[in-house]
Design a protein around this motif. Structure first.
Motif, PDB file in Angstrom:
ATOM      1  N   GLU A 127      47.418 -13.874  18.077  1.00  0.00           N
ATOM      2  CA  GLU A 127      47.428 -14.995  17.151  1.00  0.00           C
ATOM      3  C   GLU A 127      47.450 -16.269  17.991  1.00  0.00           C
ATOM      4  O   GLU A 127      48.334 -16.462  18.820  1.00  0.00           O
ATOM      5  CB  GLU A 127      48.672 -14.914  16.260  1.00  0.00           C
ATOM      6  N   PRO A 128      46.469 -17.159  17.842  1.00  0.00           N
ATOM      7  CA  PRO A 128      46.333 -18.300  18.761  1.00  0.00           C
ATOM      8  C   PRO A 128      47.566 -19.184  18.842  1.00  0.00           C
ATOM      9  O   PRO A 128      47.966 -19.601  19.942  1.00  0.00           O
ATOM     10  CB  PRO A 128      45.131 -19.072  18.198  1.00  0.00           C
ATOM     11  N   GLY A 129      48.187 -19.485  17.697  1.00  0.00           N
ATOM     12  CA  GLY A 129      49.367 -20.345  17.733  1.00  0.00           C
ATOM     13  C   GLY A 129      50.509 -19.719  18.505  1.00  0.00           C
ATOM     14  O   GLY A 129      51.180 -20.387  19.318  1.00  0.00           O
ATOM     15  N   ASP A 130      50.751 -18.433  18.286  1.00  0.00           N
ATOM     16  CA  ASP A 130      51.813 -17.740  19.021  1.00  0.00           C
ATOM     17  C   ASP A 130      51.517 -17.705  20.515  1.00  0.00           C
ATOM     18  O   ASP A 130      52.413 -17.894  21.348  1.00  0.00           O
ATOM     19  CB  ASP A 130      51.970 -16.314  18.499  1.00  0.00           C
ATOM     20  N   LEU A 131      50.246 -17.448  20.841  1.00  0.00           N
ATOM     21  CA  LEU A 131      49.885 -17.387  22.257  1.00  0.00           C
ATOM     22  C   LEU A 131      50.074 -18.748  22.917  1.00  0.00           C
ATOM     23  O   LEU A 131      50.593 -18.836  24.046  1.00  0.00           O
ATOM     24  CB  LEU A 131      48.435 -16.922  22.401  1.00  0.00           C
ATOM     25  N   LEU A 132      49.682 -19.818  22.253  1.00  0.00           N
ATOM     26  CA  LEU A 132      49.838 -21.151  22.825  1.00  0.00           C
ATOM     27  C   LEU A 132      51.312 -21.471  23.048  1.00  0.00           C
ATOM     28  O   LEU A 132      51.685 -22.030  24.095  1.00  0.00           O
ATOM     29  CB  LEU A 132      49.191 -22.193  21.910  1.00  0.00           C
ATOM     30  N   ARG A 133      52.154 -21.099  22.089  1.00  0.00           N
ATOM     31  CA  ARG A 133      53.589 -21.329  22.272  1.00  0.00           C
ATOM     32  C   ARG A 133      54.132 -20.543  23.459  1.00  0.00           C
ATOM     33  O   ARG A 133      54.970 -21.042  24.220  1.00  0.00           O
ATOM     34  CB  ARG A 133      54.333 -20.956  20.987  1.00  0.00           C
ATOM     35  N   GLN A 134      53.638 -19.331  23.639  1.00  0.00           N
ATOM     36  CA  GLN A 134      54.080 -18.527  24.778  1.00  0.00           C
ATOM     37  C   GLN A 134      53.636 -19.154  26.099  1.00  0.00           C
ATOM     38  O   GLN A 134      54.401 -19.189  27.069  1.00  0.00           O
ATOM     39  CB  GLN A 134      53.523 -17.103  24.657  1.00  0.00           C
ATOM     40  N   LEU A 153      33.677 -15.413  20.493  1.00  0.00           N
ATOM     41  CA  LEU A 153      33.651 -16.702  21.197  1.00  0.00           C
ATOM     42  C   LEU A 153      33.612 -17.905  20.252  1.00  0.00           C
ATOM     43  O   LEU A 153      33.996 -19.005  20.645  1.00  0.00           O
ATOM     44  CB  LEU A 153      32.424 -16.775  22.115  1.00  0.00           C
ATOM     45  N   GLY A 154      33.165 -17.703  19.027  1.00  0.00           N
ATOM     46  CA  GLY A 154      32.823 -18.834  18.169  1.00  0.00           C
ATOM     47  C   GLY A 154      33.981 -19.714  17.739  1.00  0.00           C
ATOM     48  O   GLY A 154      33.768 -20.871  17.366  1.00  0.00           O
ATOM     49  N   SER A 155      35.206 -19.194  17.776  1.00  0.00           N
ATOM     50  CA  SER A 155      36.347 -19.982  17.297  1.00  0.00           C
ATOM     51  C   SER A 155      37.353 -20.298  18.398  1.00  0.00           C
ATOM     52  O   SER A 155      38.498 -20.644  18.110  1.00  0.00           O
ATOM     53  CB  SER A 155      37.052 -19.216  16.170  1.00  0.00           C
ATOM     54  N   GLN A 156      36.927 -20.224  19.658  1.00  0.00           N
ATOM     55  CA  GLN A 156      37.886 -20.309  20.765  1.00  0.00           C
ATOM     56  C   GLN A 156      38.056 -21.700  21.373  1.00  0.00           C
ATOM     57  O   GLN A 156      38.993 -21.920  22.147  1.00  0.00           O
ATOM     58  CB  GLN A 156      37.486 -19.331  21.875  1.00  0.00           C
ATOM     59  N   LYS A 157      37.181 -22.631  21.051  1.00  0.00           N
ATOM     60  CA  LYS A 157      37.278 -23.956  21.669  1.00  0.00           C
ATOM     61  C   LYS A 157      38.626 -24.639  21.451  1.00  0.00           C
ATOM     62  O   LYS A 157      39.181 -25.215  22.393  1.00  0.00           O
ATOM     63  CB  LYS A 157      36.141 -24.858  21.171  1.00  0.00           C
ATOM     64  N   PRO A 158      39.195 -24.595  20.245  1.00  0.00           N
ATOM     65  CA  PRO A 158      40.490 -25.275  20.059  1.00  0.00           C
ATOM     66  C   PRO A 158      41.593 -24.712  20.951  1.00  0.00           C
ATOM     67  O   PRO A 158      42.365 -25.476  21.549  1.00  0.00           O
ATOM     68  CB  PRO A 158      40.789 -25.048  18.574  1.00  0.00           C
ATOM     69  N   LEU A 159      41.701 -23.378  21.065  1.00  0.00           N
ATOM     70  CA  LEU A 159      42.752 -22.788  21.886  1.00  0.00           C
ATOM     71  C   LEU A 159      42.549 -23.113  23.356  1.00  0.00           C
ATOM     72  O   LEU A 159      43.477 -23.553  24.050  1.00  0.00           O
ATOM     73  CB  LEU A 159      42.798 -21.278  21.679  1.00  0.00           C
ATOM     74  N   LEU A 160      41.313 -22.906  23.856  1.00  0.00           N
ATOM     75  CA  LEU A 160      41.063 -23.191  25.272  1.00  0.00           C
ATOM     76  C   LEU A 160      41.232 -24.675  25.554  1.00  0.00           C
ATOM     77  O   LEU A 160      41.724 -25.059  26.632  1.00  0.00           O
ATOM     78  CB  LEU A 160      39.661 -22.716  25.660  1.00  0.00           C
ATOM     79  N   GLY A 161      40.846 -25.515  24.599  1.00  0.00           N
ATOM     80  CA  GLY A 161      41.026 -26.947  24.782  1.00  0.00           C
ATOM     81  C   GLY A 161      42.484 -27.331  24.828  1.00  0.00           C
ATOM     82  O   GLY A 161      42.884 -28.205  25.612  1.00  0.00           O
ATOM     83  N   LEU A 187      32.855 -23.412  26.508  1.00  0.00           N
ATOM     84  CA  LEU A 187      34.089 -23.282  25.737  1.00  0.00           C
ATOM     85  C   LEU A 187      35.252 -24.044  26.349  1.00  0.00           C
ATOM     86  O   LEU A 187      36.325 -24.126  25.751  1.00  0.00           O
ATOM     87  CB  LEU A 187      34.470 -21.796  25.617  1.00  0.00           C
ATOM     88  N   GLY A 188      35.057 -24.591  27.539  1.00  0.00           N
ATOM     89  CA  GLY A 188      36.102 -25.377  28.172  1.00  0.00           C
ATOM     90  C   GLY A 188      36.927 -24.641  29.193  1.00  0.00           C
ATOM     91  O   GLY A 188      37.969 -25.147  29.635  1.00  0.00           O
ATOM     92  N   ALA A 189      36.497 -23.434  29.612  1.00  0.00           N
ATOM     93  CA  ALA A 189      37.221 -22.696  30.642  1.00  0.00           C
ATOM     94  C   ALA A 189      37.013 -23.340  32.004  1.00  0.00           C
ATOM     95  O   ALA A 189      35.976 -23.954  32.271  1.00  0.00           O
ATOM     96  CB  ALA A 189      36.760 -21.241  30.671  1.00  0.00           C
ATOM     97  N   ALA A 190      37.999 -23.162  32.877  1.00  0.00           N
ATOM     98  CA  ALA A 190      37.883 -23.699  34.237  1.00  0.00           C
ATOM     99  C   ALA A 190      36.962 -22.861  35.089  1.00  0.00           C
ATOM    100  O   ALA A 190      36.327 -23.377  36.019  1.00  0.00           O
ATOM    101  CB  ALA A 190      39.265 -23.771  34.883  1.00  0.00           C
ATOM    102  N   CYS A 270      28.495 -13.935  15.970  1.00  0.00           N
ATOM    103  CA  CYS A 270      27.608 -14.228  17.097  1.00  0.00           C
ATOM    104  C   CYS A 270      26.826 -15.517  16.868  1.00  0.00           C
ATOM    105  O   CYS A 270      26.572 -16.270  17.818  1.00  0.00           O
ATOM    106  CB  CYS A 270      26.637 -13.063  17.321  1.00  0.00           C
ATOM    107  N   LEU A 271      26.437 -15.788  15.622  1.00  0.00           N
ATOM    108  CA  LEU A 271      25.736 -17.035  15.322  1.00  0.00           C
ATOM    109  C   LEU A 271      26.645 -18.231  15.601  1.00  0.00           C
ATOM    110  O   LEU A 271      26.211 -19.234  16.189  1.00  0.00           O
ATOM    111  CB  LEU A 271      25.272 -17.030  13.867  1.00  0.00           C
ATOM    112  N   ALA A 272      27.913 -18.138  15.193  1.00  0.00           N
ATOM    113  CA  ALA A 272      28.861 -19.207  15.502  1.00  0.00           C
ATOM    114  C   ALA A 272      29.037 -19.354  17.007  1.00  0.00           C
ATOM    115  O   ALA A 272      29.098 -20.477  17.534  1.00  0.00           O
ATOM    116  CB  ALA A 272      30.209 -18.917  14.836  1.00  0.00           C
ATOM    117  N   SER A 273      29.085 -18.240  17.712  1.00  0.00           N
ATOM    118  CA  SER A 273      29.234 -18.286  19.167  1.00  0.00           C
ATOM    119  C   SER A 273      28.022 -18.927  19.831  1.00  0.00           C
ATOM    120  O   SER A 273      28.156 -19.690  20.796  1.00  0.00           O
ATOM    121  CB  SER A 273      29.445 -16.873  19.716  1.00  0.00           C
TER     122      SER A 273
END
Length: 342
Positions: A127-134, A153-161, A187-190, A270-273
């Motif tokens: 869950e992205p919010g839980d992972l970010l808090r961790q 991949l399509g919904s990952q920009k906010p978390l990686l950002g 996606l904003g990865a290093a 995949c289209l979103a990605s």
């Protein structure tokens, strides 16, 4: 290791966890390292499992049973690695949200632990919010994400950002990223990594903290991708009903139909990605994959062409999505024009 491979593979085919474990125990007793067992036995076996499912020679239940054995053995092998020193860097290893193929992430996590790193392994579909808090609590040296499904991949920009905004390096890897760093950078990865060795090298080379920067504003492609992600649960059934009415009529649903329904959501992901990464080859790849899945199970190849046509209908008002869809459509027979218009 050829004889061991045959024995191990027979154990997986029989879903015999104990027999598979005995093979691995014997190899380690003979001096084969845990890393060799994983690289030369477990990983190739997992690739073979995927091929057999794709060719409709293994069921989903068989695939899951054999995968569970592979994952259990990687955990078992990892338990023999010496405990890392308290002062060693901490790395968080996780799948992306929506990604349930956890074995590649587990292999990386155990490989890093064997290299002396402290590792927090999160596993599949966090869950992205839980992972970010961790991440904020642990303040790791880096966060590593694994993804096998391109649709994840399509919904990952906010978390990686968000992780990048606090300066923690994000490293990604897995089949979903297409074998190079283009999708990762979008996606904003290093950085992008193909192996444990790549990750170890990057952990030496990347700065302790990345320059903090504000995530760029959403582009038109991002907005369209977000809409697809939000409404894919409605679009997929709509397209499924349209294809059924057009291709099957009122007759009994054939055996391949369930696979078709299950994978419509994947195609939309995949289209979103493709939109958020700017990589139109994603839609070409998923179309080829869909054709292979369905035709191996007895479907007419025209089903995929009809699916692409029906997908374009609910995407009116989303010109970039329709453009990517049309770009991956096969030429119509006779006139060389794409079968999906924009």
């Amino acid at each position: 290791m050829h004889a061991a491979w045959d024995e191990y593979w027979r154990a997986l085919c029989a879903a015999d966890r104990h027999a598979a474990l005995e093979v691995v125990k014997r190899l380690t007793a003979e001096g084969v390292t845990s890393r060799q067992v994983i690289d030369e036995l477990v990983v190739p076996a997992q690739a073979r499992i995927g091929e057999l499912w794709l060719d409709d020679r293994w069921s989903v239940s068989q695939e899951h049973a054999a995968t569970a054995i592979n994952e259990g053995l990687v955990h078992w092998l990892g338990s023999f690695a010496p405990a890392p020193q308290p002062g060693q860097p901490l790395v968080v290893v996780s799948c992306l949200e929506g990604e349930r193929h956890a074995l590649p992430a587990l292999v990386i996590a155990e490989g890093l632990a064997a290299s002396g790193y402290r590792v927090t392994y999160v596993g599949g579909d966090p869950e992205p919010g839980d992972l970010l808090r961790q991440v904020l609590l642990l303040k790791p040296r880096a966060v590593l994400f694994s993804a096998s499904l391109t649709s994840s991949l399509g919904s990952q920009k906010p978390l990686l950002g968000s992780i990048g905004a606090i300066g923690i390096p994000v490293v990604v890897g897995g089949q979903a990223f297409g074998g190079d760093g283009r999708r990762a950078r979008a996606l904003g990865a290093a950085a992008y990594a193909e192996s444990v060795e790549d990750v170890v090298r990057l952990l030496r080379e990347l700065p302790e903290r990345m320059p903090v920067s504000t995530p760029p504003p959403a582009t038109e492609a991002d907005v369209e991708a977000a809409w697809i992600v939000e409404y894919r649960h409605e679009i997929a059934p709509y397209v499924g009903r349209a294809v059924a009415q057009r291709h099957l009529g009122d007759g009994e649903r054939p055996g391949w139909w369930r696979e078709f329904e299950d994978h419509l959501d994947h195609v939309l992901g995949c289209l979103a990605s493709a939109l958020v990464t700017g990589d139109e080859t994603i839609m070409i790849e998923v179309r080829d994959w869909m054709e292979q899945v369905l035709t191996r199970r007895g479907a007419d190849p025209s089903v995929v062409a009809e699916t692409w046509q029906e997908l374009a209908v609910p995407l009116r008002g989303h010109p970039l999505a329709r453009l990517y869809l049309a770009g991956s459509a096969a030429p119509a027979v006779g006139d060389g024009m794409a079968e999906v218009s924009v």
